[in-house]
Design a protein around this motif. Sequence first.
Motif, PDB file in Angstrom:
ATOM      1  N   GLN A 163       0.833  -1.211   0.000  1.00  0.00           N
ATOM      2  CA  GLN A 163       0.000   0.000   0.000  1.00  0.00           C
ATOM      3  C   GLN A 163       0.865   1.257   0.000  1.00  0.00           C
ATOM      4  N   GLY A 220       2.609   1.600  -3.396  1.00  0.00           N
ATOM      5  CA  GLY A 220       1.624   1.982  -4.406  1.00  0.00           C
ATOM      6  C   GLY A 220       1.210   3.436  -4.273  1.00  0.00           C
ATOM      7  N   GLU A 238      -6.508  -4.639  -4.667  1.00  0.00           N
ATOM      8  CA  GLU A 238      -5.499  -3.947  -5.491  1.00  0.00           C
ATOM      9  C   GLU A 238      -6.112  -2.687  -6.078  1.00  0.00           C
ATOM     10  N   GLU A 239      -5.292  -1.655  -6.260  1.00  0.00           N
ATOM     11  CA  GLU A 239      -5.746  -0.432  -6.924  1.00  0.00           C
ATOM     12  C   GLU A 239      -5.300  -0.438  -8.355  1.00  0.00           C
TER      13      GLU A 239
END
Length: 110
Positions: free
Chosen positions: A13, A16, A109-110
């Motif tokens: 995280q 990202g 997930e992004e």
Amino acid sequence: MTASELPGDELVQVLGTLANPHRLRVLAVLAAGRNYVSQLARELGISRALLQVHLRKLEAAGLVTAHLELSADGKALKFYEVTPLDLHLTPEVIMIAARTLSPSEKRVEE
């Protein structure tokens, strides 16, 4: 926060979140000192709405903290500041983090 202290999902995280140029610019401005949303938006040359999106992501990743303060004229201002971090990635840190990752089907997930 240090990279070696982060479980795998949190490290993913944080990395990202840092992989966005707008968020890096926000952190760079905040590294010079805490600031409030309107002033940050002016300094960065972006809308407050877009800035709020990036600040929420930075806060969710634990990279910034926020608190409200009253200005001299009684307006509530939300101030943000950078959370101390030390992200020194080594193969060993990555290996340890990888062991703590959630199964991919459970991870968002992004």
